[in-house]
Design a protein around this motif. Sequence first.
Motif, PDB file in Angstrom:
ATOM      1  N   LEU B  51      48.410   7.143  20.609  1.00 14.58           N
ATOM      2  CA  LEU B  51      48.150   8.407  21.295  1.00 14.58           C
ATOM      3  C   LEU B  51      47.194   9.275  20.476  1.00 14.58           C
ATOM      4  O   LEU B  51      46.272   9.897  21.017  1.00 14.58           O
ATOM      5  N   ALA B  52      47.407   9.295  19.138  1.00 17.73           N
ATOM      6  CA  ALA B  52      46.526  10.093  18.284  1.00 17.73           C
ATOM      7  C   ALA B  52      45.088   9.565  18.346  1.00 17.73           C
ATOM      8  O   ALA B  52      44.133  10.327  18.455  1.00 17.73           O
ATOM      9  N   ALA B  55      43.640  10.495  21.705  1.00 25.63           N
ATOM     10  CA  ALA B  55      43.305  11.921  21.758  1.00 25.63           C
ATOM     11  C   ALA B  55      42.041  12.198  20.958  1.00 25.63           C
ATOM     12  O   ALA B  55      41.159  12.938  21.401  1.00 25.63           O
ATOM     13  N   GLY B  56      41.926  11.566  19.777  1.00 21.65           N
ATOM     14  CA  GLY B  56      40.722  11.765  18.962  1.00 21.65           C
ATOM     15  C   GLY B  56      39.475  11.301  19.676  1.00 21.65           C
ATOM     16  O   GLY B  56      38.450  11.995  19.677  1.00 21.65           O
ATOM     17  N   GLU B  59      38.639  13.694  22.538  1.00 23.38           N
ATOM     18  CA  GLU B  59      38.031  14.930  22.051  1.00 23.38           C
ATOM     19  C   GLU B  59      36.607  14.686  21.577  1.00 23.38           C
ATOM     20  O   GLU B  59      35.728  15.520  21.762  1.00 23.38           O
ATOM     21  N   THR B 108      50.751  14.874  23.535  1.00 19.28           N
ATOM     22  CA  THR B 108      50.013  15.742  22.634  1.00 19.28           C
ATOM     23  C   THR B 108      49.080  16.607  23.445  1.00 19.28           C
ATOM     24  O   THR B 108      48.754  16.294  24.587  1.00 19.28           O
ATOM     25  N   ARG B 109      48.653  17.710  22.834  1.00 19.77           N
ATOM     26  CA  ARG B 109      47.747  18.619  23.504  1.00 19.77           C
ATOM     27  C   ARG B 109      46.340  18.312  23.029  1.00 19.77           C
ATOM     28  O   ARG B 109      46.113  18.124  21.845  1.00 19.77           O
ATOM     29  N   LEU B 110      45.412  18.250  23.973  1.00 19.93           N
ATOM     30  CA  LEU B 110      44.030  17.967  23.593  1.00 19.93           C
ATOM     31  C   LEU B 110      43.340  19.259  23.165  1.00 19.93           C
ATOM     32  O   LEU B 110      43.476  20.283  23.826  1.00 19.93           O
ATOM     33  N   LEU B 111      42.636  19.206  22.031  1.00 19.22           N
ATOM     34  CA  LEU B 111      41.879  20.376  21.571  1.00 19.22           C
ATOM     35  C   LEU B 111      40.484  20.284  22.177  1.00 19.22           C
ATOM     36  O   LEU B 111      39.626  19.587  21.645  1.00 19.22           O
ATOM     37  N   LEU B 112      40.300  20.956  23.294  1.00 17.99           N
ATOM     38  CA  LEU B 112      39.014  20.851  23.978  1.00 17.99           C
ATOM     39  C   LEU B 112      38.432  22.243  24.170  1.00 17.99           C
ATOM     40  O   LEU B 112      39.174  23.225  24.265  1.00 17.99           O
ATOM     41  N   PRO B 113      37.111  22.350  24.236  1.00 21.92           N
ATOM     42  CA  PRO B 113      36.517  23.665  24.491  1.00 21.92           C
ATOM     43  C   PRO B 113      36.943  24.187  25.861  1.00 21.92           C
ATOM     44  O   PRO B 113      37.265  23.410  26.758  1.00 21.92           O
TER      45      PRO B 113
END
Lengths: 225, 148
Positions: B51-52, B55-56, B59, B108-113
């Motif tokens: 998952l990590a 997600a990476g 992103e 997990t939460r995606l860190l997206l703009p």
Amino acid sequence: MTARAQTSLPGLGVAFLLLTAAVFVGLVAAEGALGSTDRAALDRQAAVGLSERLTADRAPLTTRTSVLNDSRLGSLDAATLRSTYGLGPDTAVEVQLDGRTLAAVGDPRVGRTVRRVVLVETRQRRSLTPAFTGSQRATLPRRTDRVLVTLSPPAETTVSEVRADGRVVLREPGGLDGTYDVAVSPYETTTLRFETTGDLDRGSVRLVYFPERTRPAELEVTVDG
Amino acid sequence: MDNRGLSPVVGKTLAASIAVLYVAGMTALLLNGPVPAGQTAAGGELGERVLATAAGHVEAAIPDGDRRVDVRTEVAMPATVRNTGYTLELRSGRLVLDHPTDALDRETRLLLPATVTVADGNWTSTDRLVVRVAGAPGNRTLWLEGDR
């Protein structure tokens, strides 16, 4: 009579005992190996992702990849972290530069920390008044990406053209006068040459340039949640 | 004195049956306790990393720049976790790993703009994972595509 012959059975029992002991040692070792693995892959990924976003090429804080602009560092706060970088409401984040906290959201106590080496860039403002003894050139002592050229030539002199490293950057056959903003290459030392009729002397040209100074720093991003 | 010759036969049979019983008992014991637990623990660890990684890559799939884009990024992902296929789901900005063994579910939460819209969608691990980003710089859309 038969009892005398079963001497191998105690040996078998001892062998099974040893085998059982070996199996349990193996189980304990496997359990220990699983228990000692890093269990915060998601936090780590979040920290890596956030640090990459902070130092990306066109990020709000950077001038280019991994180069932070010192004057923009103050704009980073908790609200910016939440809105620009999409943090969750329950995520605790701390961003530090050389041990100084730039911004913190919540209190990340058990989070994962990612450290990156970055450059922090400061732009200074320097001015130079060339003396023009025997030449019509002025070399800027430090590299810069723009120069403010203020021309106030003597009455009998006309500045028709200004070249930066041989490239024409300003041209006015009738005579240049006033302040001009000239973009130059930040990757090489700039020499300005003035094409004039008549002589230039000290004070005819004033140059303001903006050399950058970079220092290495360590950016620490801690994410918990 | 006549049955003295039976003694090794009885001894060997006894030893062999005890060995068979021991191996059977040990196997049953291991397969019912520590082995599935270890599989789940290792699978959980692997799932978290899967998952990590996903997600990476999701992103990182957002391109820089100020042009209209349509990019497809293929991400290599393991086909199985704990010997079974799994599903990745995008749900309102969160990436969820859904596994038949519920203990392995992670999210997990995606860190997206803020300018990127995340379209909900699913991807099953039998497909190739393709992350597609398209749109103008101020309004990009990201979605997962399975590509057999």
